[in-house]
Design an enzyme around this catalytic site. Structure first.
Site, PDB file in Angstrom:
ATOM      1  N   TYR A  33       0.819  -1.207   0.000  1.00 41.49           N
ATOM      2  CA  TYR A  33       0.000   0.000   0.000  1.00 41.49           C
ATOM      3  C   TYR A  33       0.857   1.263   0.000  1.00 41.49           C
ATOM      4  O   TYR A  33       2.074   1.201   0.189  1.00 41.49           O
ATOM      5  CB  TYR A  33      -0.952   0.013   1.201  1.00 41.49           C
ATOM      6  CG  TYR A  33      -0.320   0.394   2.528  1.00 41.49           C
ATOM      7  CD1 TYR A  33       0.516  -0.493   3.205  1.00 41.49           C
ATOM      8  CD2 TYR A  33      -0.553   1.640   3.103  1.00 41.49           C
ATOM      9  CE1 TYR A  33       1.089  -0.141   4.423  1.00 41.49           C
ATOM     10  CE2 TYR A  33       0.021   1.998   4.321  1.00 41.49           C
ATOM     11  CZ  TYR A  33       0.835   1.108   4.984  1.00 41.49           C
ATOM     12  OH  TYR A  33       1.412   1.453   6.176  1.00 41.49           O
ATOM     13  N   LYS A 147       6.405  -1.808   2.035  1.00 40.68           N
ATOM     14  CA  LYS A 147       5.211  -1.209   2.647  1.00 40.68           C
ATOM     15  C   LYS A 147       4.055  -2.186   2.475  1.00 40.68           C
ATOM     16  O   LYS A 147       3.203  -2.039   1.597  1.00 40.68           O
ATOM     17  CB  LYS A 147       4.921   0.174   2.041  1.00 40.68           C
ATOM     18  CG  LYS A 147       4.080   1.056   2.967  1.00 40.68           C
ATOM     19  CD  LYS A 147       4.178   2.508   2.566  1.00 40.68           C
ATOM     20  CE  LYS A 147       3.198   3.395   3.298  1.00 40.68           C
ATOM     21  NZ  LYS A 147       3.340   3.474   4.736  1.00 40.68           N
ATOM     22  N   GLU A 179      12.367   3.081  13.855  1.00 35.89           N
ATOM     23  CA  GLU A 179      11.536   4.181  13.336  1.00 35.89           C
ATOM     24  C   GLU A 179      10.302   4.281  14.210  1.00 35.89           C
ATOM     25  O   GLU A 179      10.220   3.630  15.257  1.00 35.89           O
ATOM     26  CB  GLU A 179      11.176   3.925  11.871  1.00 35.89           C
ATOM     27  CG  GLU A 179      10.377   2.647  11.655  1.00 35.89           C
ATOM     28  CD  GLU A 179      10.060   2.369  10.186  1.00 35.89           C
ATOM     29  OE1 GLU A 179       9.911   3.328   9.408  1.00 35.89           O
ATOM     30  OE2 GLU A 179       9.927   1.182   9.833  1.00 35.89           O
ATOM     31  N   LEU A 203      11.074   1.624   6.949  1.00 35.86           N
ATOM     32  CA  LEU A 203      10.456   2.030   5.694  1.00 35.86           C
ATOM     33  C   LEU A 203      11.234   3.244   5.185  1.00 35.86           C
ATOM     34  O   LEU A 203      11.455   4.199   5.942  1.00 35.86           O
ATOM     35  CB  LEU A 203       8.992   2.426   5.930  1.00 35.86           C
ATOM     36  CG  LEU A 203       8.278   2.807   4.646  1.00 35.86           C
ATOM     37  CD1 LEU A 203       7.894   1.559   3.864  1.00 35.86           C
ATOM     38  CD2 LEU A 203       7.039   3.639   4.937  1.00 35.86           C
TER      39      LEU A 203
END
Ligand code: PDD
Length: 279
Positions: A33, A147, A179, A203
């Site tokens: 996505y 992702k 993250e 990511l």
């Protein structure tokens, strides 16, 4: 205007949009996505998001059916149909519908879904005051650079955050900061912006790349390395980057005050540069 949905090439009101229960996105979380937002009604960094979508899909051996040019036309049409002042575009591509079997067939036709909803930016007072975060163990898989719609670890982390009444979870894997649950994390140490390197543990954020480039172009040194959990508490400044949070100062982590407890000068400067850049 109703929220707009797009399924496999057809537009419809969101409330009417449906996919099969045999879709592998539903059965296995087998899909990828992107989340994109508009500024002044135009999608920000659309090409970079589409390139990442393509990269995520390829990494899972999933053929996403549209070229960047075709995607751009669909996204612009969706934004036009929804006609919100600012919109949040969600794109999802799954491996498609098939009888449930973990292994997939190369013949499966991907399911493509897009939704457009109104986007409400964070209140400027939150930006100005900075937010509180908490550390959460990073229990995600070994390919966080993809992702994927498999977001269970992020879901749990965000739920802890909600229960604790703070803004974001800072994920910690084997003692180092990776993250945030929905953002990238940056730290300022002695005037240098430090953030985790690209690779399987994070990511590669679209906003992250824009902000690192802004820092470099303004003469702020950048270092990509993993920070330990104790380093983050002692940082001069901490801030988050992401499509929905932009550049957001963090002033407290696990109840410990960061710097002087107020957004620091470099975070403020980069937030202002980011605002200029997107305008
Ligand atoms: N999330 N890291 C994670 C784990 C994220 O989920 C996101 C964004 C980011 C920031 O990436 P970008 O700058 O490209 O938005 C970093 C989106 C917004 C979401 O899942 O809703």
């Amino acid at each position: 205007m109703p929220d707009v949905a797009f399924i496999n090439g057809a537009f419809m009101p969101l409330a009417e949009a449906k996919v099969s229960i045999e879709d592998r996105g539903f059965q296995f979380g087998d899909g990828v996505y992107e989340v994109i937002r508009t500024y002044n009604g135009r999608p920000f960094a659309l090409e970079t998001h589409l390139a990442r979508l393509d990269r995520s899909a390829k990494a899972l051996d999933l053929t996403q059916p549209y070229s960047s040019v075709e995607w751009t036309a669909h996204v612009l049409e969706a934004i036009g149909r929804a006609a919100y002042p600012e919109a949040k575009i969600y794109i999802q591509v799954t491996r498609g519908v098939a009888p449930r079997d973990h292994a997939y067939s190369a013949e499966a036709t991907p399911t493509v879904v897009m939704t457009v909803r109104e986007f409400h930016p964070l209140d400027r007072s939150i930006q100005a005051a900075g937010v509180e975060a908490m550390t959460v163990e990073d229990i995600r898989w070994g390919r966080c650079d993809i992702k994927s719609v498999n977001l269970l670890a992020n879901v749990l982390a965000r739920q802890y955050v909600r229960q604790a009444g703070v803004f974001e979870a800072i994920l910690v894997k084997e003692g180092v900061i990776t993250e945030g649950a929905i953002s990238n994390v940056m730290v300022v140490q002695g005037g240098t912006v430090v953030t985790a390197p690209e690779g399987p543990r994070i990511l590669p954020g679209v906003t992250r790349a824009v902000v690192l480039n802004l820092a470099l172009s303004e003469g702020v040194p950048v270092e990509e390395r993993f920070l330990s959990q104790s380093e983050i508490y002692e940082a001069d400044e901490v801030f988050l980057t992401g499509t929905t949070v932009e550049v957001l100062p963090v002033v407290r982590i696990d109840g410990k005050v960061i710097g002087n407890g107020r957004p620091g000068p470099i975070a403020k400067r980069l937030a202002a540069s980011f605002t200029n850049r997107v305008a």
